[in-house]
Write a protein that holds these residues in place. Structure first.
Motif, PDB file in Angstrom:
ATOM      1  N   LEU A  17      -6.188  10.852  -2.469  1.00  0.00           N
ATOM      2  CA  LEU A  17      -5.721   9.812  -3.385  1.00  0.00           C
ATOM      3  C   LEU A  17      -6.786   8.759  -3.640  1.00  0.00           C
ATOM      4  O   LEU A  17      -6.745   8.043  -4.649  1.00  0.00           O
ATOM      5  CB  LEU A  17      -4.455   9.151  -2.834  1.00  0.00           C
ATOM      6  N   LEU A  18      -7.734   8.611  -2.721  1.00  0.00           N
ATOM      7  CA  LEU A  18      -8.871   7.708  -2.871  1.00  0.00           C
ATOM      8  C   LEU A  18     -10.153   8.514  -2.767  1.00  0.00           C
ATOM      9  O   LEU A  18     -10.250   9.448  -1.956  1.00  0.00           O
ATOM     10  CB  LEU A  18      -8.868   6.629  -1.791  1.00  0.00           C
ATOM     11  N   LYS A  19     -11.155   8.127  -3.540  1.00  0.00           N
ATOM     12  CA  LYS A  19     -12.444   8.794  -3.469  1.00  0.00           C
ATOM     13  C   LYS A  19     -13.262   8.286  -2.289  1.00  0.00           C
ATOM     14  O   LYS A  19     -13.923   9.065  -1.596  1.00  0.00           O
ATOM     15  CB  LYS A  19     -13.216   8.576  -4.778  1.00  0.00           C
ATOM     16  N   ASP A  20     -13.208   6.958  -2.054  1.00  0.00           N
ATOM     17  CA  ASP A  20     -14.047   6.357  -1.019  1.00  0.00           C
ATOM     18  C   ASP A  20     -13.328   5.198  -0.343  1.00  0.00           C
ATOM     19  O   ASP A  20     -12.410   4.593  -0.919  1.00  0.00           O
ATOM     20  CB  ASP A  20     -15.356   5.810  -1.614  1.00  0.00           C
ATOM     21  N   ILE A  21     -13.765   4.904   0.867  1.00  0.00           N
ATOM     22  CA  ILE A  21     -13.411   3.672   1.571  1.00  0.00           C
ATOM     23  C   ILE A  21     -14.710   2.942   1.888  1.00  0.00           C
ATOM     24  O   ILE A  21     -15.674   3.547   2.371  1.00  0.00           O
ATOM     25  CB  ILE A  21     -12.645   3.959   2.876  1.00  0.00           C
ATOM     26  N   ILE A  80      -9.838  -1.949   7.346  1.00  0.00           N
ATOM     27  CA  ILE A  80      -9.215  -0.660   7.033  1.00  0.00           C
ATOM     28  C   ILE A  80      -8.207  -0.262   8.104  1.00  0.00           C
ATOM     29  O   ILE A  80      -8.462  -0.400   9.298  1.00  0.00           O
ATOM     30  CB  ILE A  80     -10.291   0.431   6.881  1.00  0.00           C
ATOM     31  N   THR A  81      -7.067   0.267   7.642  1.00  0.00           N
ATOM     32  CA  THR A  81      -6.000   0.752   8.527  1.00  0.00           C
ATOM     33  C   THR A  81      -5.740   2.234   8.250  1.00  0.00           C
ATOM     34  O   THR A  81      -6.289   2.826   7.325  1.00  0.00           O
ATOM     35  CB  THR A  81      -4.697  -0.025   8.310  1.00  0.00           C
ATOM     36  N   SER A  82      -4.836   2.795   9.037  1.00  0.00           N
ATOM     37  CA  SER A  82      -4.497   4.213   8.906  1.00  0.00           C
ATOM     38  C   SER A  82      -3.911   4.547   7.537  1.00  0.00           C
ATOM     39  O   SER A  82      -4.012   5.687   7.078  1.00  0.00           O
ATOM     40  CB  SER A  82      -3.492   4.608   9.999  1.00  0.00           C
ATOM     41  N   TYR A  83      -3.309   3.571   6.843  1.00  0.00           N
ATOM     42  CA  TYR A  83      -2.698   3.848   5.547  1.00  0.00           C
ATOM     43  C   TYR A  83      -3.753   4.231   4.519  1.00  0.00           C
ATOM     44  O   TYR A  83      -3.580   5.178   3.749  1.00  0.00           O
ATOM     45  CB  TYR A  83      -1.878   2.644   5.083  1.00  0.00           C
ATOM     46  N   PHE A  84      -4.866   3.512   4.495  1.00  0.00           N
ATOM     47  CA  PHE A  84      -5.947   3.864   3.582  1.00  0.00           C
ATOM     48  C   PHE A  84      -6.661   5.129   4.038  1.00  0.00           C
ATOM     49  O   PHE A  84      -7.115   5.927   3.219  1.00  0.00           O
ATOM     50  CB  PHE A  84      -6.929   2.710   3.438  1.00  0.00           C
ATOM     51  N   VAL A  85      -6.765   5.317   5.347  1.00  0.00           N
ATOM     52  CA  VAL A  85      -7.380   6.542   5.872  1.00  0.00           C
ATOM     53  C   VAL A  85      -6.600   7.764   5.388  1.00  0.00           C
ATOM     54  O   VAL A  85      -7.179   8.754   4.931  1.00  0.00           O
ATOM     55  CB  VAL A  85      -7.445   6.505   7.411  1.00  0.00           C
ATOM     56  N   ALA A 138       0.831  -1.207   0.000  1.00  0.00           N
ATOM     57  CA  ALA A 138       0.000   0.000   0.000  1.00  0.00           C
ATOM     58  C   ALA A 138       0.869   1.262   0.000  1.00  0.00           C
ATOM     59  O   ALA A 138       0.567   2.248  -0.679  1.00  0.00           O
ATOM     60  CB  ALA A 138      -0.940  -0.003   1.195  1.00  0.00           C
ATOM     61  N   TYR A 139       1.959   1.211   0.752  1.00  0.00           N
ATOM     62  CA  TYR A 139       2.879   2.358   0.827  1.00  0.00           C
ATOM     63  C   TYR A 139       3.491   2.667  -0.539  1.00  0.00           C
ATOM     64  O   TYR A 139       3.525   3.825  -0.989  1.00  0.00           O
ATOM     65  CB  TYR A 139       3.979   2.070   1.849  1.00  0.00           C
ATOM     66  N   TYR A 140       3.961   1.620  -1.233  1.00  0.00           N
ATOM     67  CA  TYR A 140       4.595   1.842  -2.533  1.00  0.00           C
ATOM     68  C   TYR A 140       3.567   2.162  -3.621  1.00  0.00           C
ATOM     69  O   TYR A 140       3.882   2.874  -4.585  1.00  0.00           O
ATOM     70  CB  TYR A 140       5.439   0.628  -2.923  1.00  0.00           C
ATOM     71  N   ASP A 142      -7.470  -0.439  13.053  1.00  0.00           N
ATOM     72  CA  ASP A 142      -6.750   0.378  14.023  1.00  0.00           C
ATOM     73  C   ASP A 142      -7.593   1.587  14.396  1.00  0.00           C
ATOM     74  O   ASP A 142      -8.669   1.827  13.817  1.00  0.00           O
ATOM     75  CB  ASP A 142      -5.349   0.761  13.524  1.00  0.00           C
ATOM     76  N   LEU A 143      -7.125   2.366  15.358  1.00  0.00           N
ATOM     77  CA  LEU A 143      -7.949   3.430  15.917  1.00  0.00           C
ATOM     78  C   LEU A 143      -8.041   4.644  14.997  1.00  0.00           C
ATOM     79  O   LEU A 143      -9.005   5.420  15.087  1.00  0.00           O
ATOM     80  CB  LEU A 143      -7.421   3.826  17.302  1.00  0.00           C
ATOM     81  N   ASP A 144      -7.071   4.837  14.104  1.00  0.00           N
ATOM     82  CA  ASP A 144      -7.216   5.883  13.084  1.00  0.00           C
ATOM     83  C   ASP A 144      -8.401   5.579  12.176  1.00  0.00           C
ATOM     84  O   ASP A 144      -9.150   6.481  11.774  1.00  0.00           O
ATOM     85  CB  ASP A 144      -5.944   5.994  12.238  1.00  0.00           C
TER      86      ASP A 144
END
Length: 499
Positions: free
Chosen positions: A310-314, A298-303, A277-279, A321-323
């Motif tokens: 960078l993303l329209k929706d989740i 879902i994690t903080s990276y997608f948040v 996800a990072y790359y 995680d708590l984020d």
């Protein structure tokens, strides 16, 4: 090639037309908005509902290793010595050890779950469960409940906040956990629905569970420990091998044309998957690419990708995680969804079928690309499909990322110990020594012709692994079946054996 248009080699258990015409419909549920019963203890719930021998009780796992509700219900079962119960828990974690005594004493004789590890799995593999263990998928569990295959007598749903109209949410409260996606099928189809909460407010504007389907609200002192919600790996790996695998994966995804405007994705919460996800993010920023959505746990990276545009929706079935919990409460583009909308194979708009790619892990993978995430090489139950099979089947491209060797054992086997996800759903294996593409994906093989990536066969990777580890001795098990692995459509695709 769209792999979902092919004919599966497994016969479906219940076809889509049967599913649509099944007599269990939501319209049969009475409107409970003005008739909800409010009770102060689980003992009172057992009395009011006359919970007795042979019933099926269900639970969700959004509080994961911090959940108190399943354990507190176990205490009441033990005290009353109720026998021959079935437990339909979406997942069972190490903290659910009180179930072991109930299994040994015959209080609980059947278990239906999507993921299982810890003392309960040890008890089952040692042969202590008198009935059956069914290992489902997240989408398969929703299908089973909605079709009536799993008939839930009472659903005990840990709910972080409930309002005076019996609507429930996971977005707020002392033990806020975010989306309650895995609880929604239970709330809609269980014969009796009990929301167990430690936080009652006047009114919720948005909620996961509709109060009109709730029979009882049970207000207790505490439903769980928030520290247990974040369980497992939710950080990017720092291991150079894992980072190389992630970089190679993103290069491959780019070469086959999947990192483009409007693409959709899911990654797991493991360290290497999160590094992917990072790359992916770095490449999106370099090429000014905007994605459509991310989904799954879902994690903080997608948040952060959502918040940065960078993303329209989740689309969120579970917060890891708590984020993610915070975002679920605050961001209107962070959408909760039911397990059925996420992955039920017969849901008309199922999200996993809209994925361009999914990144998954493996405990084992074999020469036919079958993947095991249910057991270790010795047959111990250490997990389960969860959404593994659902997303692998639904996504256009399914990528397994893993080290070639772990704990001096090759991850590639001639045959996996237990099939969790069939090889017909797996497209690519990426490890540090090379990339193997399933021969059935001729379209992908054509796209990587001339690639500088090390494209090889899975047999070649197995030979490399054996060069370093030697050929492991095959493990043995008894012939006694203690559990069944069910594919998302209801097909039994493998068995779990007594140790």
């Amino acid at each position: 090639m769209d792999k979902n248009n092919g004919i599966r080699k497994y016969k479906t258990f219940i076809n889509s037309e049967d599913y649509k015409n099944h007599p269990r419909k939501l319209i049969d549920k009475k409107n409970k908005a003005d008739n909800t019963i409010w009770l102060k203890s689980l003992e009172d719930v057992f009395d009011f509902l006359n919970i007795t021998d042979g019933m099926c009780l269900s639970f969700h796992h959004h509080l994961r290793n911090g959940d108190y509700v399943l354990n507190d219900v176990c205490k009441v079962i033990k005290k009353r010595n109720i026998k021959n119960l079935s437990i339909a828990a979406s997942s069972i974690f190490p903290n659910n050890k009180p179930l072991v005594e109930l299994i040994e004493n015959g209080n609980v004789t059947n278990i239906y779950t999507n993921y299982l590890n810890g003392p309960v799995s040890d008890a089952i593999v040692s042969g202590k469960l008198k009935g059956e263990l069914i290992m489902n998928t997240h989408g398969g569990r929703a299908r089973s409940i909605e079709s009536g295959e799993i008939k839930i007598d009472v659903a005990f749903l840990a709910t972080p906040t409930v309002d005076k109209c019996a609507n429930g949410t996971g977005a707020m409260g002392p033990v806020a956990c975010g989306s309650l996606g895995y609880a929604i099928p239970d709330s809609l189809y269980a014969n009796k629905v009990v929301l167990v909460t430690d936080n009652v407010i006047e009114k919720l504007d948005q909620y996961d569970i509709d109060g009109k389907y709730v029979d009882i609200v049970c207000q207790v002192q505490a439903i769980g420990d928030a520290k247990g919600i974040v369980s497992g790996t939710t950080k990017i790996t720092k291991d150079p091998t894992g980072l190389k695998i992630a970089r190679d994966t993103v290069k491959l995804l780019d070469e086959i044309g999947l990192i483009k405007d409007g693409f959709s994705m899911q990654t797991g919460a493991g360290g290497t998957s999160l590094a992917v996800a990072y790359y992916v993010r770095k490449l999106m920023e370099e090429k000014n690419i905007k994605g459509s959505f991310a989904t799954g746990g879902i994690t903080s990276y997608f948040v952060k990708m959502l918040e940065d545009g960078l993303l329209k929706d989740i689309y969120d079935v579970q917060c890891f995680d708590l984020d993610a919990v915070r975002s679920y409460k605050e961001n209107r583009n962070h959408h909760g969804m039911s397990a059925s909308m996420y992955a039920n194979p017969y849901d008309e708009n199922v999200i996993v079928n809209k994925l361009d790619f999914v990144i998954l892990g493996a405990t084992e993978i074999d020469l036919d690309f079958n993947v095991n995430v249910t057991t270790d090489s010795h047959g111990n139950v250490i997990g389960g499909s969860g959404g593994h099979s659902d997303t692998a089947n639904g996504a256009n491209v399914t990528v397994i990322v893993t080290n070639l060797v772990k704990s001096r054992m090759p991850i590639i086997k001639e045959h996996v110990t237990t099939i969790t996800t069939p090889g017909s759903d797996i497209d690519v294996l990426v490890c540090e020594r090379g990339i193997a593409i399933n021969p059935r994906r001729k379209d992908l093989l054509e796209k990587v012709k001339g690639s500088k990536l090390n494209i090889c066969t899975i047999s070649e990777l197995l030979e490399i692994a054996h060069h370093y580890t030697g050929k492991p001795k095959p493990s043995h098990h008894t012939d006694q079946i203690v559990g069944e692995v069910m594919y998302r459509d209801g097909t039994i695709i493998d068995h779990i054996y007594k140790k």
